[in-house]
Design an enzyme around this catalytic site. Sequence first.
Site, PDB file in Angstrom:
ATOM      1  N   ASN A   1     -55.310  54.951  15.505  1.00 15.31           N
ATOM      2  CA  ASN A   1     -55.409  53.487  15.538  1.00 15.31           C
ATOM      3  C   ASN A   1     -56.710  53.049  16.189  1.00 15.31           C
ATOM      4  O   ASN A   1     -57.078  53.539  17.264  1.00 15.31           O
ATOM      5  CB  ASN A   1     -54.227  52.907  16.329  1.00 15.31           C
ATOM      6  N   GLU A   2     -57.433  52.141  15.527  1.00 17.88           N
ATOM      7  CA  GLU A   2     -58.644  51.503  16.074  1.00 17.88           C
ATOM      8  C   GLU A   2     -59.442  52.494  16.904  1.00 17.88           C
ATOM      9  O   GLU A   2     -59.623  52.325  18.115  1.00 17.88           O
ATOM     10  CB  GLU A   2     -58.241  50.275  16.896  1.00 17.88           C
TER      11      GLU A   2
ATOM     12  N   ARG B   1     -45.128  50.714   9.573  1.00 23.27           N
ATOM     13  CA  ARG B   1     -46.171  51.473  10.256  1.00 23.27           C
ATOM     14  C   ARG B   1     -45.661  51.760  11.665  1.00 23.27           C
ATOM     15  O   ARG B   1     -45.410  50.837  12.445  1.00 23.27           O
ATOM     16  CB  ARG B   1     -47.473  50.682  10.294  1.00 23.27           C
TER      17      ARG B   1
ATOM     18  N   TYR C   1     -58.271  40.129  12.676  1.00 24.49           N
ATOM     19  CA  TYR C   1     -57.911  39.186  13.727  1.00 24.49           C
ATOM     20  C   TYR C   1     -59.008  38.114  13.800  1.00 24.49           C
ATOM     21  O   TYR C   1     -59.395  37.554  12.789  1.00 24.49           O
ATOM     22  CB  TYR C   1     -57.695  39.924  15.049  1.00 24.49           C
TER      23      TYR C   1
ATOM     24  N   TRP D   1     -48.893  42.851  12.326  1.00 22.50           N
ATOM     25  CA  TRP D   1     -48.631  43.272  13.704  1.00 22.50           C
ATOM     26  C   TRP D   1     -47.912  42.122  14.408  1.00 22.50           C
ATOM     27  O   TRP D   1     -48.419  41.011  14.416  1.00 22.50           O
ATOM     28  CB  TRP D   1     -49.937  43.588  14.423  1.00 22.50           C
TER      29      TRP D   1
ATOM     30  N   HIS E   1     -58.436  45.848  10.207  1.00 26.57           N
ATOM     31  CA  HIS E   1     -57.564  45.026  11.038  1.00 26.57           C
ATOM     32  C   HIS E   1     -58.199  43.644  11.145  1.00 26.57           C
ATOM     33  O   HIS E   1     -59.327  43.505  11.630  1.00 26.57           O
ATOM     34  CB  HIS E   1     -57.374  45.655  12.416  1.00 26.57           C
TER      35      HIS E   1
ATOM     36  N   GLU F   1     -53.604  45.824   9.850  1.00 29.31           N
ATOM     37  CA  GLU F   1     -53.049  44.963  10.887  1.00 29.31           C
ATOM     38  C   GLU F   1     -53.622  43.557  10.685  1.00 29.31           C
ATOM     39  O   GLU F   1     -54.766  43.401  10.279  1.00 29.31           O
ATOM     40  CB  GLU F   1     -53.413  45.419  12.305  1.00 29.31           C
TER      41      GLU F   1
END
Length: 542
Positions: free
Chosen positions: A154-155, A78, A224, A280, A222, A251
Site C-alpha cells: 500500500n502507498e 480489498r 484524494y 476507503w 489513490h 482508494e
Amino acid sequence: MKSRLAVAGTTLLALLFSMFVSVQPAHAAVGLRVSGGRVVEANGNAFVMRGVSHPHAWYAGQTGSFADIKSLGANTVRVVLSGGRWTANTASDVANVISLCKQNRLICVLENHDTTGYGEQSGAYTLDQAVDYWIGLQSVLTGQENHVIINIGNEPFGNNSVTPGWQAATTSAITRLRNAGFQHLIMVDAPNWGQDWAFTMRDNAAAVFDSDPQRNIVFSIHMYGVFDTAAEVTDYLNRFQTAGLPLVVGEFGHDHSDGNPDEDTIMSQAQSRGLGYIGWSWSGNGGGVEYLDMVTNFNVGSLTSWGQRIFNGANGIRQTAREATIYGGSSADTTPPTAPGTPAATNVTSTGATLSWAVSTDSGGSGLAGYDVYREQGSTDPQLGQSTTNSITLTGLTASTQYQVYVRARDGAGNLSANSSAVTFTTASGGGGGACRVAFSASPWGSGQGGFTAYVTITNTGTSAVNGWSLAFALPSGHGFQQGWSATWASSGQNLTATNLSWNGGLAANGGSTQIGFNGTWSGTFTRPASFTLNGSACTVA
C-alpha cells in the site's frame, strides 16, 4: 504433415518441438489477468472491481464484515494485511480471509499495508520486505489465482526521494514474485502516498508493465485531495487509457485532510470507462479521518453519508457492480429475474408509504439480490429506495403529491428484471417539519491563526420527515470558509448556506440525520458558530 514428421526422425521432431516452445510465453497468466488493457477472468470475461477496503489487520475479529460488504452489492473487497509493522497476519489467518471472500462470492484484493509512506513515515517497510511477506504466504495463495489479487504494498512511497525509487523497486518486487512462482494478477500502488502527484507511475507504468514476463500487472491510483477537480481526474484516466495500460482507482473518498476529492467524477468516469474502483474504507478509521467510515462501528445497518454515497448513489456499487463469473460457473449469468408483482401501497401518510409486492424468481443461478423502487417519471426515473425483501417503507415523500411507483428485481450478477406495473397513490396533506438539532465539531490547528476542519450533524427532531433542506449559519468574525463537502455550499462574507445533495435530502422524522463538513481558516480566537437555521427554522445547538 504427421507422416513427414514421422519419416524425418527424432532429431527433426526435437527441433520442431523446441521451435514451438520458444514462441510461447515464458509464463502464461492464469486466473484473473490482464487482456487488452483490461482485467478479465480466466474465461476471458471482463471483471470490473466495485468494492471497498476492509481494515482486517487492525480489526481481525470483524469477520462478519465480508458478508456485510457483499450484502450491499460489492463484488470485491480489498483486505488490509500486515507482515509485522502491526500485528502480523499469519498464513492461517490469510487462508481464512480467502475462505471468507469465496464464501461471500467476493474477489479478494490482499494488500500489505506495511509499506505505507516509506521514506517519509517512520517504521514503514520496503517493497522488498513486502515481497518477503508474500513469499511466506505462498502456500495459502497458490491455487487461488481465480479469486485473489496481490496488491504488493500500500502507498509504498511517501513524498521524499529514496533509492531505489518507485520504478526500480516495483520492477524488482514483481521479478521476485514471478521468480518465486506466483501466477497471480499483481496490483501496484503509486508513490506520493498513492496519489502520484509527481506522475512517476503515470510516466513509467509502461516500463514496469513490460518488465513482467506475464504482462499481468494492474496499476492502482489513490484519489484524494490531489484529484479535486474533474479535469484532474479525467486527464489521469485518459493517460492510461491512451497508453492501453490497466488501471483501477484503488482508494478514494468523499473528503480528505488534503482536500476535497471529486468523488462524483471519479465514480462516473470509472463507470463510463469500465474501470474498477475501491473506496476507503468500511469502518474503524481514526486519526482525524473518521469521516471516511462507510458504516458506524462495523454495523451494516448504520450507513454513514459516505457509505450511502458509494453504495447507493449514482454510479455506486449497488447500481454498477457485477459479480465475478467464477462464482456462477464457466459463463456469466445473463438471465434476468422475472418481473415483480404490482406493488400495493398501504399506510400512506404525508411523507411516506409502505409498499409490498409479489416476489420475483431467478433461474440464472446467481440468486435474487434485492429490489429497486423507482418513481415513474419517464426516462430518468429517480430511485426511491432498495430492499432485500418484497416490501419497503418509503420516507421523505412530499405531502399532497401523487406518486406512480414501480419495482425491479436484481440478481447476484447484476441483471435487472423488467419493470413491474406501477401503483399510483397520493400522499396526505401535511408539513415538512421544522424542529431540528445541530451538532458542530471542529479540529482547529495553528496558534493565533490557522485552519480547521468542521463537521456538522443535522438531526430532524420533528414528527414529520424533511424532504429537502437548507442549513444557514454565520461564521464568527475572523473565520473564513474554504471548501465543503456532502452539500452544495454557498458563502457571502461570514454567512454560509449548505443545501442537500440528491442522496442526503431526506431526514426521517424523530431522529433522521446527516453529516456534512467544511474546511476553513481562523485568526484571533477560534470560536464556533452560535446559531443555525434549517429551512428557516431555528435549531437547537447540541
